[in-house]
Design an enzyme around this catalytic site. Structure first.
Site, short mmCIF file in Angstrom:
data_model
loop_
_atom_site.label_atom_id
_atom_site.label_comp_id
_atom_site.label_asym_id
_atom_site.label_seq_id
_atom_site.Cartn_x
_atom_site.Cartn_y
_atom_site.Cartn_z
N ALA A 105 0.63 -0.95 -0.19
CA ALA A 105 0.09 -0.15 0.11
C ALA A 105 0.95 1.41 0.14
O ALA A 105 1.99 1.41 0.22
CB ALA A 105 -0.85 -0.37 1.29
N GLU A 151 -0.31 -9.33 -0.25
CA GLU A 151 -2.12 -9.71 -0.12
C GLU A 151 -2.93 -9.91 -1.85
O GLU A 151 -3.10 -10.13 -2.06
CB GLU A 151 -2.21 -8.36 0.81
CG GLU A 151 -1.48 -8.65 2.44
CD GLU A 151 -2.10 -7.44 2.91
OE1 GLU A 151 -1.93 -6.74 2.93
OE2 GLU A 151 -3.22 -7.67 3.93
N GLU A 171 4.77 -4.37 7.03
CA GLU A 171 4.06 -3.79 8.00
C GLU A 171 5.06 -3.01 8.96
O GLU A 171 4.46 -2.30 9.66
CB GLU A 171 3.09 -4.01 7.50
CG GLU A 171 1.61 -3.60 6.60
CD GLU A 171 1.98 -4.69 6.14
OE1 GLU A 171 2.78 -6.42 5.63
OE2 GLU A 171 1.25 -5.18 5.15
N1 CAA Z 1 4.82 3.27 -0.61
C1 CAA Z 1 4.90 4.63 -1.06
N2 CAA Z 1 6.38 4.52 -2.19
C2 CAA Z 1 6.73 3.39 -2.04
C3 CAA Z 1 6.89 2.40 -0.97
C4 CAA Z 1 5.37 2.16 -0.65
N3 CAA Z 1 4.63 1.19 -0.01
N4 CAA Z 1 7.79 1.08 -1.33
C5 CAA Z 1 8.74 1.71 -2.71
N5 CAA Z 1 8.08 3.34 -2.50
C6 CAA Z 1 8.88 4.50 -3.43
C7 CAA Z 1 9.86 4.86 -2.68
O1 CAA Z 1 9.86 5.66 -1.40
C8 CAA Z 1 10.96 5.54 -3.48
O2 CAA Z 1 10.64 6.47 -4.30
P1 CAA Z 1 11.74 8.21 -3.73
O3 CAA Z 1 12.39 7.37 -5.45
O4 CAA Z 1 10.06 8.63 -4.88
O5 CAA Z 1 12.17 7.74 -2.52
C9 CAA Z 1 11.18 4.55 -5.52
O6 CAA Z 1 9.43 3.80 -4.19
C10 CAA Z 1 12.09 3.67 -4.16
O7 CAA Z 1 11.56 2.64 -3.45
P2 CAA Z 1 13.35 2.18 -2.64
O8 CAA Z 1 14.42 3.60 -3.10
O9 CAA Z 1 13.14 2.41 -1.47
O10 CAA Z 1 13.33 1.34 -3.61
P3 CAA Z 1 15.06 -0.07 -3.17
O11 CAA Z 1 15.28 -0.97 -3.92
O12 CAA Z 1 15.90 0.56 -2.00
O13 CAA Z 1 14.18 -0.75 -2.47
C11 CAA Z 1 11.85 -2.03 -1.19
C12 CAA Z 1 13.18 -1.49 -2.15
C13 CAA Z 1 12.51 -2.65 -0.48
C14 CAA Z 1 10.78 -2.89 -1.65
C15 CAA Z 1 11.73 -0.56 -0.08
O14 CAA Z 1 11.05 0.52 -1.36
C16 CAA Z 1 10.49 -0.49 0.85
O15 CAA Z 1 10.75 -1.30 2.21
N6 CAA Z 1 9.54 -0.74 0.63
C17 CAA Z 1 8.49 -0.44 1.26
C18 CAA Z 1 7.69 -1.70 1.58
C19 CAA Z 1 6.96 -1.69 2.49
O16 CAA Z 1 7.02 -1.39 3.95
N7 CAA Z 1 5.54 -2.18 2.08
C20 CAA Z 1 4.58 -2.73 2.68
C21 CAA Z 1 2.95 -1.54 2.88
S1 CAA Z 1 2.40 -0.96 4.41
C22 CAA Z 1 0.87 -1.96 3.53
O17 CAA Z 1 1.19 -3.17 2.36
C23 CAA Z 1 -0.06 -2.08 4.33
C24 CAA Z 1 -1.72 -3.05 4.46
O18 CAA Z 1 -1.02 -4.27 4.23
C25 CAA Z 1 -2.30 -2.71 3.22
#
Ligand code: CAA
Length: 297
Positions: A105, A151, A171
């Site tokens: 998300a 999910e 999360e």
């Molecule tokens: N939401 C918003 N933006 C996101 C995102 C997310 N879930 N995941 C990645 N992005 C964005 C980053 O902010 C970044 O944007 P900017 O260039 O503007 O900074 C861009 O995508 C690229 O991401 P990274 O620079 O972080 O890429 P990376 O290769 O270094 O890392 C990753 C990849 C490990 C997937 C890392 O992006 C990450 O940990 N993302 C979040 C994963 C996460 O926590 N997901 C769960 C979300 S909560 C949820 O989903 C609730 C639910 O159950 C419904």
């Protein structure tokens, strides 16, 4: 991973699977652009396959790793509903790109949400459109399928993965828990201990581990994934669409109920197939040693 467009070009130039047999694809008319579809911003849709009966939806927010913001989900719901309502479509393939199926998300979108916002606005309600689809949806997962991305894959009926795919429910790292089925569907797929480990640590699992756990049904080289998933959709599309829907409903019931009432549900659906023309045609074709000609009736 190959884009929808490049796989389309591959299918245009080579042989395609038709009813379980490889046949030469003609260079015309293999791909129908989905004319009824509005101009989407966060997804792309195409109709592919020898019989033009596979709807492909590609999540397309590459800069945000396909983070699942509300507008994306609204478009996804719209596309799923349109394919579900289109009699020419037998199955739907949902995919992302080589780096990400979806990284969850959209954290930036929900960063300042309050409990009251979520409750009043029914946060994530749009996601139900995917699980309400009557037709089979197959997830083709390359790259990250994290949080809501994992999910979303689990909302689909079958998950195929590229060998570099990474699944996880991270999360917990950002102070929350899965909110679109991760705590409920994951244990049903992989059992309590593994689900608990994934949810409580936030650790990622790779495609082969996911296959071993039963989360994913098959793993392919990255560049083959979409092509193989489309073949699977075409294979399903060779059957009666009506009976495929009935079968999907019956299998899904296993996740909703007790064994006794699930078996009763299955029996009623099985009896129900005898009210269809396609059941009669299927059995008659078997007895007459010819291929069936299903009419979706
Ligand atoms: N939401 C918003 N933006 C996101 C995102 C997310 N879930 N995941 C990645 N992005 C964005 C980053 O902010 C970044 O944007 P900017 O260039 O503007 O900074 C861009 O995508 C690229 O991401 P990274 O620079 O972080 O890429 P990376 O290769 O270094 O890392 C990753 C990849 C490990 C997937 C890392 O992006 C990450 O940990 N993302 C979040 C994963 C996460 O926590 N997901 C769960 C979300 S909560 C949820 O989903 C609730 C639910 O159950 C419904």
């Amino acid at each position: 991973m190959a884009s929808v467009g490049s796989v389309t070009r591959v299918l245009l130039g080579k042989n395609v699977l038709n009813g379980g047999r490889f046949v030469a694809a003609s260079n015309t008319g293999l791909v129908k652009f989905y004319s009824a579809a509005p101009a989407y911003e966060n997804i792309k849709t195409e109709v592919v396959g020898a019989k033009k009966n596979v709807g492909v939806i590609q999540l397309h927010r590459p800069k945000a790793l396909n983070a699942l913001c509300k507008p994306l989900f609204q478009e996804l719901g719209q596309a799923v509903r349109a394919f579900d309502a289109d009699d020419s479509i037998a199955a739907i393939v949902l995919t992302g790109n080589e780096k990400a199926f979806a990284a969850g998300a959209d954290i930036k979108e929900m960063q300042n949400n309050t409990f009251s916002d979520n409750t009043k606005g029914g946060f994530l309600r749009e996601w139900e459109d995917v699980s309400n689809c009557g037709k089979p949806i197959i997830a083709a997962v390359n790259g990250f399928a994290l949080g809501g991305g994992c999910e979303l894959a689990m909302l689909c009926d079958i998950i195929y993965a590229g060998e570099k795919a990474k699944f996880g429910q991270p999360e917990i790292n950002i102070g929350t828990i899965p909110g679109a089925g991760g705590t409920q569907r994951l244990p049903r797929y992989v059992g309590k201990s593994k689900a608990m480990e994934i949810v409580l640590t936030g650790n990622f699992i790779d495609a082969h581990e996911a296959e071993k756990m039963g989360l994913v049904s098959r793993v392919f080289p990255v560049e083959k994934l979409l092509e193989e998933t489309i073949k699977l959709a075409e294979r399903i599309g060779a059957h009666s669409p009506l009976v495929v829907k009935m079968a999907k409903k019956a299998v899904n019931q296993a996740y909703e109920t007790t064994l006794r009432s699930g078996l009763e549900f299955e029996k009623q659906v099985f009896y129900g197939t005898f009210a269809t023309e396609d059941r009669k045609e299927g059995m008659t074709a078997f007895v007459e040693k010819r291929p069936p000609n299903f009419k979706n009736n």
